[in-house]
Design an enzyme around this catalytic site. Structure first.
Site, PDB file in Angstrom:
ATOM      1  CE  LYS A 152      -2.388  -4.779  -0.025  1.00  0.00           C
ATOM      2  NZ  LYS A 152      -1.216  -3.871   0.087  1.00  0.00           N
TER       3      LYS A 152
HETATM    4  C1  LIG Z   1      -1.172  -2.518  -0.333  1.00  0.00           C
HETATM    5  C2  LIG Z   1      -0.011  -1.706   0.151  1.00  0.00           C
HETATM    6  C3  LIG Z   1      -0.026  -0.290   0.135  1.00  0.00           C
HETATM    7  C4  LIG Z   1      -1.193   0.514  -0.419  1.00  0.00           C
HETATM    8  O1  LIG Z   1      -2.343   0.435   0.372  1.00  0.00           O
HETATM    9  P1  LIG Z   1      -3.780   0.829  -0.239  1.00  0.00           P
HETATM   10  O2  LIG Z   1      -4.757   0.474   0.796  1.00  0.00           O
HETATM   11  O3  LIG Z   1      -3.907  -0.041  -1.483  1.00  0.00           O
HETATM   12  O4  LIG Z   1      -3.735   2.273  -0.581  1.00  0.00           O
HETATM   13  C5  LIG Z   1       1.069   0.385   0.650  1.00  0.00           C
HETATM   14  N1  LIG Z   1       2.149  -0.280   1.114  1.00  0.00           N
HETATM   15  C6  LIG Z   1       2.216  -1.629   1.130  1.00  0.00           C
HETATM   16  C7  LIG Z   1       3.438  -2.297   1.645  1.00  0.00           C
HETATM   17  C8  LIG Z   1       1.139  -2.396   0.660  1.00  0.00           C
HETATM   18  O5  LIG Z   1       1.225  -3.746   0.668  1.00  0.00           O
END
Ligand SMILES: *Cc1c(COP(=O)(O)O)cnc(C)c1O
Length: 495
Positions: A113
Protein backbone atom coordinates in the site's frame (compact mmCIF):
# COMPACT_ATOMS: atom_id res chain seq x y z
CA UNK A 1 -8.73 13.36 -20.44
CA UNK A 2 -11.89 13.34 -18.40
CA UNK A 3 -12.96 10.98 -15.65
CA UNK A 4 -16.45 9.49 -15.74
CA UNK A 5 -18.57 8.05 -12.96
CA UNK A 6 -19.24 4.33 -13.39
CA UNK A 7 -22.89 5.01 -12.54
CA UNK A 8 -23.54 8.10 -14.66
CA UNK A 9 -21.80 8.90 -17.93
CA UNK A 10 -22.96 12.51 -17.63
CA UNK A 11 -20.72 13.03 -14.63
CA UNK A 12 -17.39 13.93 -16.17
CA UNK A 13 -14.64 15.71 -14.21
CA UNK A 14 -10.95 16.55 -14.51
CA UNK A 15 -8.34 14.25 -12.99
CA UNK A 16 -7.66 16.73 -10.18
CA UNK A 17 -11.35 16.83 -9.36
CA UNK A 18 -11.66 13.03 -9.44
CA UNK A 19 -8.76 12.75 -7.00
CA UNK A 20 -10.14 15.43 -4.69
CA UNK A 21 -13.63 13.90 -4.62
CA UNK A 22 -12.52 10.27 -4.30
CA UNK A 23 -16.02 8.96 -4.89
CA UNK A 24 -18.62 10.37 -7.28
CA UNK A 25 -21.73 11.90 -5.67
CA UNK A 26 -23.88 9.21 -7.30
CA UNK A 27 -21.93 6.52 -5.46
CA UNK A 28 -19.98 5.51 -8.58
CA UNK A 29 -16.20 5.36 -8.97
CA UNK A 30 -14.25 7.56 -11.34
CA UNK A 31 -12.63 5.91 -14.36
CA UNK A 32 -10.67 7.43 -17.24
CA UNK A 33 -12.94 8.07 -20.22
CA UNK A 34 -10.45 6.27 -22.45
CA UNK A 35 -7.40 4.31 -21.39
CA UNK A 36 -4.33 5.89 -23.01
CA UNK A 37 -2.19 3.56 -25.16
CA UNK A 38 1.54 3.36 -24.67
CA UNK A 39 2.95 5.06 -27.78
CA UNK A 40 5.07 2.98 -30.18
CA UNK A 41 8.57 2.61 -28.79
CA UNK A 42 7.47 3.56 -25.27
CA UNK A 43 8.49 0.28 -23.67
CA UNK A 44 11.98 0.54 -25.13
CA UNK A 45 12.22 4.07 -23.82
CA UNK A 46 10.92 3.08 -20.38
CA UNK A 47 13.50 0.29 -20.19
CA UNK A 48 16.22 2.91 -20.02
CA UNK A 49 14.58 4.79 -17.15
CA UNK A 50 14.65 4.59 -13.35
CA UNK A 51 11.49 3.61 -11.46
CA UNK A 52 10.80 7.24 -10.66
CA UNK A 53 11.10 8.30 -14.29
CA UNK A 54 8.83 5.45 -15.32
CA UNK A 55 6.30 6.65 -12.74
CA UNK A 56 6.30 10.19 -14.15
CA UNK A 57 5.94 8.89 -17.71
CA UNK A 58 3.03 6.57 -16.96
CA UNK A 59 1.13 8.88 -14.60
CA UNK A 60 1.42 11.81 -16.99
CA UNK A 61 -0.53 9.84 -19.62
CA UNK A 62 -3.51 9.88 -17.25
CA UNK A 63 -3.12 13.30 -15.62
CA UNK A 64 -3.56 16.13 -18.10
CA UNK A 65 -3.90 18.76 -15.41
CA UNK A 66 -0.60 17.95 -13.70
CA UNK A 67 2.72 19.05 -15.22
CA UNK A 68 5.77 16.85 -15.73
CA UNK A 69 7.69 19.14 -13.36
CA UNK A 70 5.07 18.62 -10.65
CA UNK A 71 5.01 14.86 -11.09
CA UNK A 72 8.80 14.74 -11.04
CA UNK A 73 8.76 16.58 -7.74
CA UNK A 74 6.13 14.17 -6.35
CA UNK A 75 7.97 10.98 -7.29
CA UNK A 76 11.20 12.34 -5.82
CA UNK A 77 9.44 12.88 -2.53
CA UNK A 78 7.28 9.72 -2.63
CA UNK A 79 9.91 7.21 -3.77
CA UNK A 80 13.02 8.60 -2.11
CA UNK A 81 15.73 6.89 -0.06
CA UNK A 82 14.14 8.03 3.20
CA UNK A 83 11.10 5.85 2.58
CA UNK A 84 12.39 3.03 0.37
CA UNK A 85 15.27 0.71 1.21
CA UNK A 86 16.20 0.08 -2.44
CA UNK A 87 16.71 2.50 -5.34
CA UNK A 88 14.83 -0.01 -7.53
CA UNK A 89 11.69 0.82 -5.46
CA UNK A 90 9.81 -2.22 -6.85
CA UNK A 91 12.48 -4.81 -7.68
CA UNK A 92 11.82 -8.05 -9.55
CA UNK A 93 13.44 -11.17 -8.07
CA UNK A 94 13.88 -14.31 -10.08
CA UNK A 95 12.89 -17.51 -8.32
CA UNK A 96 13.53 -19.99 -11.12
CA UNK A 97 13.38 -20.26 -14.93
CA UNK A 98 10.05 -18.59 -15.50
CA UNK A 99 8.80 -17.49 -12.09
CA UNK A 100 9.56 -14.05 -10.68
CA UNK A 101 8.49 -12.00 -7.67
CA UNK A 102 7.63 -8.33 -7.94
CA UNK A 103 8.50 -7.05 -4.46
CA UNK A 104 6.25 -4.17 -3.49
CA UNK A 105 7.17 -3.97 0.19
CA UNK A 106 10.38 -1.96 0.28
CA UNK A 107 8.59 1.17 1.48
CA UNK A 108 8.21 2.64 4.96
CA UNK A 109 5.47 0.28 6.19
CA UNK A 110 6.66 -2.88 4.44
CA UNK A 111 3.43 -3.54 2.53
CA UNK A 112 2.43 -2.73 -1.04
CA UNK A 113 0.00 0.00 0.00
CA UNK A 114 3.03 2.29 0.33
CA UNK A 115 3.36 2.29 -3.47
CA UNK A 116 0.15 4.29 -3.69
CA UNK A 117 -0.08 5.96 -0.30
CA UNK A 118 3.35 7.56 -0.58
CA UNK A 119 2.09 9.24 -3.76
CA UNK A 120 -1.53 10.06 -2.90
CA UNK A 121 -0.81 12.96 -0.47
CA UNK A 122 1.07 14.80 -3.22
CA UNK A 123 -1.59 14.17 -5.86
CA UNK A 124 -4.34 15.15 -3.42
CA UNK A 125 -2.85 18.34 -2.00
CA UNK A 126 -2.02 19.49 -5.53
CA UNK A 127 -5.57 18.65 -6.65
CA UNK A 128 -7.03 20.74 -3.85
CA UNK A 129 -4.89 23.73 -4.90
CA UNK A 130 -5.71 23.28 -8.59
CA UNK A 131 -9.41 23.22 -7.82
CA UNK A 132 -9.13 26.52 -5.96
CA UNK A 133 -10.09 24.89 -2.68
CA UNK A 134 -8.84 26.99 0.21
CA UNK A 135 -9.74 24.72 3.09
CA UNK A 136 -7.22 22.30 4.49
CA UNK A 137 -7.83 18.56 4.19
CA UNK A 138 -8.32 16.10 7.00
CA UNK A 139 -8.04 12.45 5.95
CA UNK A 140 -10.20 10.02 7.89
CA UNK A 141 -9.28 6.35 7.65
CA UNK A 142 -10.87 3.25 9.10
CA UNK A 143 -8.38 0.44 8.85
CA UNK A 144 -8.07 -3.26 9.46
CA UNK A 145 -4.28 -2.92 9.50
CA UNK A 146 -2.07 -2.11 6.51
CA UNK A 147 -3.93 0.86 5.05
CA UNK A 148 -3.91 2.87 8.28
CA UNK A 149 -0.18 2.72 8.76
CA UNK A 150 0.59 3.35 5.11
CA UNK A 151 -1.74 6.38 5.08
CA UNK A 152 -0.14 7.72 8.29
CA UNK A 153 3.34 7.44 6.78
CA UNK A 154 2.13 9.09 3.60
CA UNK A 155 0.39 12.05 5.23
CA UNK A 156 2.58 12.62 8.33
CA UNK A 157 3.76 16.24 8.34
CA UNK A 158 2.33 16.95 4.86
CA UNK A 159 1.53 20.65 4.90
CA UNK A 160 -2.14 21.60 4.77
CA UNK A 161 -3.32 18.17 5.95
CA UNK A 162 -4.17 16.24 9.06
CA UNK A 163 -4.84 12.54 9.28
CA UNK A 164 -6.94 10.61 11.76
CA UNK A 165 -6.93 6.80 11.78
CA UNK A 166 -9.42 4.56 13.53
CA UNK A 167 -8.62 0.91 14.06
CA UNK A 168 -10.59 -1.81 15.90
CA UNK A 169 -9.01 -2.22 19.33
CA UNK A 170 -8.86 -6.00 19.14
CA UNK A 171 -8.86 -6.44 15.37
CA UNK A 172 -5.27 -5.81 14.25
CA UNK A 173 -2.01 -7.68 14.85
CA UNK A 174 0.33 -6.50 17.64
CA UNK A 175 2.89 -5.32 15.08
CA UNK A 176 0.27 -3.44 13.09
CA UNK A 177 -1.04 -1.80 16.27
CA UNK A 178 2.40 -0.66 17.41
CA UNK A 179 3.23 0.54 13.89
CA UNK A 180 0.24 2.87 14.10
CA UNK A 181 0.31 3.95 17.75
CA UNK A 182 4.00 4.87 17.59
CA UNK A 183 3.52 7.03 14.47
CA UNK A 184 5.41 10.33 14.52
CA UNK A 185 4.24 13.60 12.99
CA UNK A 186 2.57 16.75 14.25
CA UNK A 187 -0.62 16.30 12.21
CA UNK A 188 -1.59 12.73 13.08
CA UNK A 189 -4.09 11.11 15.43
CA UNK A 190 -4.58 7.39 15.99
CA UNK A 191 -7.59 6.03 17.89
CA UNK A 192 -8.56 2.55 18.94
CA UNK A 193 -12.27 1.95 18.56
CA UNK A 194 -14.06 -0.30 21.03
CA UNK A 195 -15.53 -2.68 18.48
CA UNK A 196 -14.63 -4.48 15.29
CA UNK A 197 -13.56 -3.18 11.87
CA UNK A 198 -17.16 -2.73 10.76
CA UNK A 199 -17.81 -0.50 13.78
CA UNK A 200 -14.83 1.67 12.87
CA UNK A 201 -15.80 1.82 9.20
CA UNK A 202 -19.48 2.54 9.86
CA UNK A 203 -18.56 5.39 12.18
CA UNK A 204 -16.23 6.94 9.65
CA UNK A 205 -18.97 6.74 7.00
CA UNK A 206 -21.38 8.39 9.46
CA UNK A 207 -18.93 11.22 10.09
CA UNK A 208 -18.58 11.73 6.33
CA UNK A 209 -22.33 11.99 5.88
CA UNK A 210 -22.93 14.20 8.98
CA UNK A 211 -23.63 17.47 7.17
CA UNK A 212 -23.87 19.55 10.36
CA UNK A 213 -20.42 18.40 11.39
CA UNK A 214 -19.01 18.97 7.91
CA UNK A 215 -20.40 22.49 7.90
CA UNK A 216 -18.98 23.24 11.32
CA UNK A 217 -15.54 21.96 10.26
CA UNK A 218 -15.79 23.84 6.98
CA UNK A 219 -16.37 27.04 8.95
CA UNK A 220 -13.07 26.39 10.65
CA UNK A 221 -11.33 25.85 7.29
CA UNK A 222 -11.33 22.05 7.12
CA UNK A 223 -12.69 19.60 4.58
CA UNK A 224 -12.81 15.83 5.03
CA UNK A 225 -11.40 13.36 2.54
CA UNK A 226 -10.63 9.68 2.35
CA UNK A 227 -7.54 7.66 1.48
CA UNK A 228 -9.11 4.32 0.67
CA UNK A 229 -8.64 2.44 -2.54
CA UNK A 230 -11.67 3.76 -4.41
CA UNK A 231 -9.73 6.99 -5.03
CA UNK A 232 -8.21 7.15 -8.52
CA UNK A 233 -5.12 8.69 -6.93
CA UNK A 234 -4.49 5.37 -5.22
CA UNK A 235 -5.02 3.20 -8.27
CA UNK A 236 -2.90 5.14 -10.74
CA UNK A 237 0.50 4.74 -9.01
CA UNK A 238 -0.11 0.98 -9.04
CA UNK A 239 -0.24 0.79 -12.84
CA UNK A 240 3.41 1.89 -12.90
CA UNK A 241 4.87 -1.21 -11.30
CA UNK A 242 3.34 -3.63 -13.81
CA UNK A 243 5.00 -1.73 -16.64
CA UNK A 244 8.20 -1.35 -14.65
CA UNK A 245 8.35 -5.10 -13.93
CA UNK A 246 7.95 -5.88 -17.62
CA UNK A 247 10.83 -3.52 -18.46
CA UNK A 248 13.01 -5.13 -15.80
CA UNK A 249 12.35 -8.58 -17.27
CA UNK A 250 13.30 -7.27 -20.71
CA UNK A 251 16.44 -5.62 -19.37
CA UNK A 252 17.45 -8.87 -17.67
CA UNK A 253 16.79 -10.76 -20.94
CA UNK A 254 14.30 -12.96 -19.11
CA UNK A 255 11.78 -12.29 -21.87
CA UNK A 256 11.94 -11.21 -25.49
CA UNK A 257 10.43 -8.05 -26.95
CA UNK A 258 6.64 -8.33 -27.12
CA UNK A 259 6.59 -11.64 -25.22
CA UNK A 260 3.48 -11.98 -23.11
CA UNK A 261 3.75 -12.40 -19.34
CA UNK A 262 1.27 -13.66 -16.72
CA UNK A 263 0.79 -11.78 -13.46
CA UNK A 264 -0.57 -13.55 -10.38
CA UNK A 265 -1.97 -11.13 -7.80
CA UNK A 266 -3.11 -11.72 -4.19
CA UNK A 267 -6.43 -9.93 -4.22
CA UNK A 268 -8.78 -8.31 -1.70
CA UNK A 269 -10.44 -5.11 -2.83
CA UNK A 270 -9.43 -5.74 -6.48
CA UNK A 271 -7.33 -2.57 -6.65
CA UNK A 272 -3.94 -4.13 -7.30
CA UNK A 273 -5.08 -6.52 -10.03
CA UNK A 274 -7.23 -3.82 -11.63
CA UNK A 275 -4.08 -1.74 -12.08
CA UNK A 276 -2.72 -4.75 -14.00
CA UNK A 277 -5.81 -4.67 -16.20
CA UNK A 278 -5.20 -0.99 -17.00
CA UNK A 279 -1.55 -1.74 -17.84
CA UNK A 280 -2.77 -4.44 -20.22
CA UNK A 281 -5.29 -2.08 -21.81
CA UNK A 282 -2.47 0.43 -22.32
CA UNK A 283 -0.79 -2.17 -24.50
CA UNK A 284 1.57 -3.90 -22.08
CA UNK A 285 2.02 -7.51 -23.29
CA UNK A 286 0.15 -9.17 -20.43
CA UNK A 287 -1.24 -12.62 -21.17
CA UNK A 288 -3.45 -13.60 -18.23
CA UNK A 289 -4.15 -11.84 -14.95
CA UNK A 290 -4.45 -14.54 -12.32
CA UNK A 291 -6.56 -13.49 -9.35
CA UNK A 292 -5.56 -15.26 -6.12
CA UNK A 293 -7.85 -15.47 -3.09
CA UNK A 294 -7.70 -17.11 0.32
CA UNK A 295 -10.69 -19.04 1.74
CA UNK A 296 -12.78 -15.93 1.18
CA UNK A 297 -12.97 -17.00 -2.46
CA UNK A 298 -15.85 -14.84 -3.70
CA UNK A 299 -13.69 -13.51 -6.57
CA UNK A 300 -12.58 -16.97 -7.66
CA UNK A 301 -16.19 -18.01 -8.00
CA UNK A 302 -17.09 -14.79 -9.78
CA UNK A 303 -14.30 -14.94 -12.34
CA UNK A 304 -15.09 -18.58 -13.06
CA UNK A 305 -18.89 -18.34 -13.24
CA UNK A 306 -19.84 -14.69 -13.81
CA UNK A 307 -21.93 -14.73 -10.64
CA UNK A 308 -20.91 -12.59 -7.65
CA UNK A 309 -22.46 -13.71 -4.37
CA UNK A 310 -21.39 -12.05 -1.15
CA UNK A 311 -23.85 -14.05 0.95
CA UNK A 312 -21.38 -16.50 2.36
CA UNK A 313 -19.45 -17.26 5.49
CA UNK A 314 -16.64 -14.84 6.31
CA UNK A 315 -13.34 -16.49 7.28
CA UNK A 316 -10.55 -14.95 9.34
CA UNK A 317 -7.34 -16.18 7.71
CA UNK A 318 -3.57 -15.80 8.01
CA UNK A 319 -3.70 -13.41 5.01
CA UNK A 320 -5.98 -10.84 6.67
CA UNK A 321 -5.60 -8.09 4.05
CA UNK A 322 -7.54 -10.33 1.67
CA UNK A 323 -10.34 -11.16 4.12
CA UNK A 324 -12.99 -9.28 2.20
CA UNK A 325 -16.30 -10.18 0.62
CA UNK A 326 -17.15 -7.01 -1.29
CA UNK A 327 -14.37 -5.93 -3.63
CA UNK A 328 -15.21 -2.32 -4.45
CA UNK A 329 -12.87 -1.86 -7.40
CA UNK A 330 -14.61 -4.60 -9.36
CA UNK A 331 -17.17 -1.95 -10.26
CA UNK A 332 -14.56 -0.22 -12.44
CA UNK A 333 -13.85 -3.45 -14.33
CA UNK A 334 -17.56 -4.11 -14.91
CA UNK A 335 -17.98 -0.61 -16.30
CA UNK A 336 -15.14 -1.04 -18.78
CA UNK A 337 -16.16 -4.55 -19.84
CA UNK A 338 -19.76 -3.45 -20.39
CA UNK A 339 -18.39 -0.99 -22.95
CA UNK A 340 -18.98 1.98 -20.66
CA UNK A 341 -22.61 1.13 -19.88
CA UNK A 342 -23.39 3.17 -16.74
CA UNK A 343 -26.92 1.77 -16.44
CA UNK A 344 -25.76 -1.83 -16.61
CA UNK A 345 -23.00 -1.19 -14.03
CA UNK A 346 -25.33 0.65 -11.64
CA UNK A 347 -27.79 -2.25 -12.03
CA UNK A 348 -25.23 -4.83 -10.90
CA UNK A 349 -24.31 -2.70 -7.90
CA UNK A 350 -27.97 -2.25 -7.00
CA UNK A 351 -28.52 -6.02 -7.21
CA UNK A 352 -25.53 -6.51 -4.93
CA UNK A 353 -26.82 -3.99 -2.41
CA UNK A 354 -30.38 -5.27 -2.29
CA UNK A 355 -30.02 -8.99 -2.96
CA UNK A 356 -26.36 -9.65 -2.15
CA UNK A 357 -25.59 -10.99 -5.64
CA UNK A 358 -25.51 -10.28 -9.35
CA UNK A 359 -24.75 -12.18 -12.55
CA UNK A 360 -22.98 -10.44 -15.41
CA UNK A 361 -24.04 -10.55 -19.06
CA UNK A 362 -22.65 -13.22 -21.42
CA UNK A 363 -20.62 -10.47 -23.13
CA UNK A 364 -18.84 -9.52 -19.89
CA UNK A 365 -18.43 -13.17 -19.02
CA UNK A 366 -16.60 -13.76 -22.30
CA UNK A 367 -14.24 -10.84 -21.57
CA UNK A 368 -13.53 -12.18 -18.08
CA UNK A 369 -12.65 -15.58 -19.54
CA UNK A 370 -10.27 -14.00 -22.00
CA UNK A 371 -8.47 -11.74 -19.51
CA UNK A 372 -8.53 -13.49 -16.16
CA UNK A 373 -7.94 -16.78 -14.40
CA UNK A 374 -8.62 -17.34 -10.72
CA UNK A 375 -7.93 -19.67 -7.85
CA UNK A 376 -7.73 -19.87 -4.08
CA UNK A 377 -5.59 -21.35 -1.31
CA UNK A 378 -6.54 -22.45 2.20
CA UNK A 379 -4.38 -21.44 5.17
CA UNK A 380 -2.84 -24.93 5.09
CA UNK A 381 -1.89 -24.60 1.42
CA UNK A 382 -0.53 -21.11 2.09
CA UNK A 383 1.78 -22.36 4.85
CA UNK A 384 2.88 -25.30 2.70
CA UNK A 385 3.82 -22.86 -0.09
CA UNK A 386 5.93 -20.76 2.33
CA UNK A 387 7.72 -23.88 3.58
CA UNK A 388 8.34 -25.26 0.07
CA UNK A 389 9.74 -22.07 -1.44
CA UNK A 390 11.94 -21.47 1.59
CA UNK A 391 13.26 -25.04 1.57
CA UNK A 392 13.93 -25.10 -2.17
CA UNK A 393 15.10 -21.54 -2.80
CA UNK A 394 15.82 -19.90 0.57
CA UNK A 395 13.25 -17.24 -0.39
CA UNK A 396 10.87 -16.17 2.38
CA UNK A 397 7.33 -15.18 1.35
CA UNK A 398 4.66 -13.49 3.42
CA UNK A 399 1.25 -15.11 3.69
CA UNK A 400 -0.42 -12.98 0.98
CA UNK A 401 2.37 -13.58 -1.52
CA UNK A 402 2.22 -17.28 -0.67
CA UNK A 403 -1.47 -17.41 -1.58
CA UNK A 404 -0.56 -16.06 -5.02
CA UNK A 405 2.36 -18.45 -5.41
CA UNK A 406 0.13 -21.39 -4.47
CA UNK A 407 -2.56 -20.29 -6.93
CA UNK A 408 0.01 -19.89 -9.72
CA UNK A 409 1.06 -23.52 -9.15
CA UNK A 410 -2.53 -24.70 -9.43
CA UNK A 411 -3.10 -22.58 -12.54
CA UNK A 412 -0.05 -23.99 -14.27
CA UNK A 413 -1.02 -27.55 -13.37
CA UNK A 414 -4.59 -27.03 -14.67
CA UNK A 415 -3.76 -25.18 -17.88
CA UNK A 416 -0.23 -26.21 -18.80
CA UNK A 417 0.45 -22.51 -19.42
CA UNK A 418 4.21 -22.17 -19.07
CA UNK A 419 4.47 -18.45 -19.95
CA UNK A 420 6.81 -16.42 -17.75
CA UNK A 421 4.92 -15.40 -14.63
CA UNK A 422 5.30 -12.61 -12.11
CA UNK A 423 3.93 -13.21 -8.61
CA UNK A 424 3.03 -9.87 -7.09
CA UNK A 425 4.57 -9.87 -3.61
CA UNK A 426 2.57 -7.54 -1.39
CA UNK A 427 4.12 -7.63 2.08
CA UNK A 428 7.30 -8.38 3.97
CA UNK A 429 7.10 -11.76 5.74
CA UNK A 430 8.07 -9.87 8.90
CA UNK A 431 4.64 -8.26 9.07
CA UNK A 432 3.11 -11.68 9.67
CA UNK A 433 5.79 -13.35 11.80
CA UNK A 434 3.60 -15.78 13.72
CA UNK A 435 2.06 -17.45 10.66
CA UNK A 436 5.37 -17.51 8.77
CA UNK A 437 7.16 -19.08 11.76
CA UNK A 438 4.46 -21.74 11.98
CA UNK A 439 4.82 -22.41 8.27
CA UNK A 440 8.53 -23.05 8.87
CA UNK A 441 7.61 -25.55 11.59
CA UNK A 442 8.48 -23.28 14.53
CA UNK A 443 6.38 -22.43 17.56
CA UNK A 444 6.17 -18.63 17.93
CA UNK A 445 7.77 -17.58 21.22
CA UNK A 446 6.29 -14.33 22.46
CA UNK A 447 4.19 -11.81 20.58
CA UNK A 448 4.42 -8.78 18.32
CA UNK A 449 7.89 -7.41 17.59
CA UNK A 450 9.48 -10.10 19.80
CA UNK A 451 8.85 -12.58 17.00
CA UNK A 452 10.97 -10.60 14.53
CA UNK A 453 14.19 -11.83 16.10
CA UNK A 454 12.94 -15.40 16.18
CA UNK A 455 12.03 -15.32 12.49
CA UNK A 456 15.42 -13.80 11.63
CA UNK A 457 17.17 -16.63 13.46
CA UNK A 458 14.95 -19.28 11.86
CA UNK A 459 15.31 -17.97 8.30
CA UNK A 460 18.60 -16.10 8.16
CA UNK A 461 16.75 -13.42 6.18
CA UNK A 462 17.23 -9.93 7.66
CA UNK A 463 14.10 -8.06 8.74
CA UNK A 464 13.37 -4.63 7.21
CA UNK A 465 14.54 -1.71 9.31
CA UNK A 466 11.13 -0.05 9.86
CA UNK A 467 9.99 -3.24 11.60
CA UNK A 468 13.09 -3.91 13.70
CA UNK A 469 12.91 -0.26 14.75
CA UNK A 470 9.59 -1.07 16.44
CA UNK A 471 11.29 -3.12 19.13
CA UNK A 472 11.18 -1.20 22.37
CA UNK A 473 9.08 1.62 20.89
CA UNK A 474 6.44 3.14 23.14
CA UNK A 475 2.99 3.98 21.84
CA UNK A 476 2.19 7.70 21.56
CA UNK A 477 -1.53 7.09 21.22
CA UNK A 478 -3.13 4.95 23.89
CA UNK A 479 -6.76 6.12 24.02
CA UNK A 480 -9.64 3.90 23.02
CA UNK A 481 -13.09 5.26 22.31
CA UNK A 482 -16.67 4.17 21.96
CA UNK A 483 -18.32 4.74 18.59
CA UNK A 484 -20.45 7.61 19.88
CA UNK A 485 -17.36 9.52 20.99
CA UNK A 486 -15.61 9.55 17.62
CA UNK A 487 -17.20 12.61 16.03
CA UNK A 488 -16.22 14.54 19.18
CA UNK A 489 -12.68 13.26 18.76
CA UNK A 490 -12.58 14.57 15.18
CA UNK A 491 -14.05 17.90 16.32
CA UNK A 492 -11.36 18.24 18.98
CA UNK A 493 -8.62 17.27 16.54
CA UNK A 494 -9.67 20.00 14.08
CA UNK A 495 -10.03 22.82 16.63
C1 LIG B 1 -4.30 -4.66 0.64
C2 LIG B 1 -3.46 -5.89 0.46
C3 LIG B 1 -3.76 -6.87 -0.51
C4 LIG B 1 -4.98 -6.78 -1.42
O1 LIG B 1 -4.89 -5.76 -2.37
P1 LIG B 1 -6.21 -5.21 -3.11
O2 LIG B 1 -5.77 -4.05 -3.90
O3 LIG B 1 -7.14 -4.82 -1.98
O4 LIG B 1 -6.76 -6.33 -3.92
C5 LIG B 1 -2.91 -7.95 -0.64
N1 LIG B 1 -1.84 -8.10 0.17
C6 LIG B 1 -1.52 -7.20 1.13
C7 LIG B 1 -0.34 -7.44 1.99
C8 LIG B 1 -2.31 -6.06 1.31
O5 LIG B 1 -2.00 -5.17 2.28
Amino acid sequence: MRYISTRDNNTAVSSARAIELGLSRDGGLFVPETVPRLPAGAIGELCGMSYRQRAVYVMKLFLEDYSVAELTDFVTRAYGPRGFDTPHIAPVRKLDGNTHFLELWHGPTCAFKDMALQMLPHLLTAAVRKNGEERRVCILVATSGDTGKAALEGFADVEGTKICVFYPRDGVSDIQKLQMTSQSGGNVLVCAVNGNFDDAQTTVKEIFSDSALREELSGRGWMLSSANSINWGRLLPQIVYYISAYCDLLNEKEIGEGERVNFCVPTGNFGDILAGYYAREMGLPVKTLICASNSNDVLTEFLRTGRYDRRREFYTTISPSMDILVSSNLERLLYHLSGGDDGETAGYMEDLRTGGEYTVSPAIRACLDRLFAAGSCTDGETKAAIAKVFAEHGYLMDTHTAVAYGVLGKYRAETGDAAPAVVVSTASPYKFCAAVLEALGKTPEGAGPELIGQLERASGVPAPRPLTALMGKMPRFTGSFDKVELSGVVRGFLK
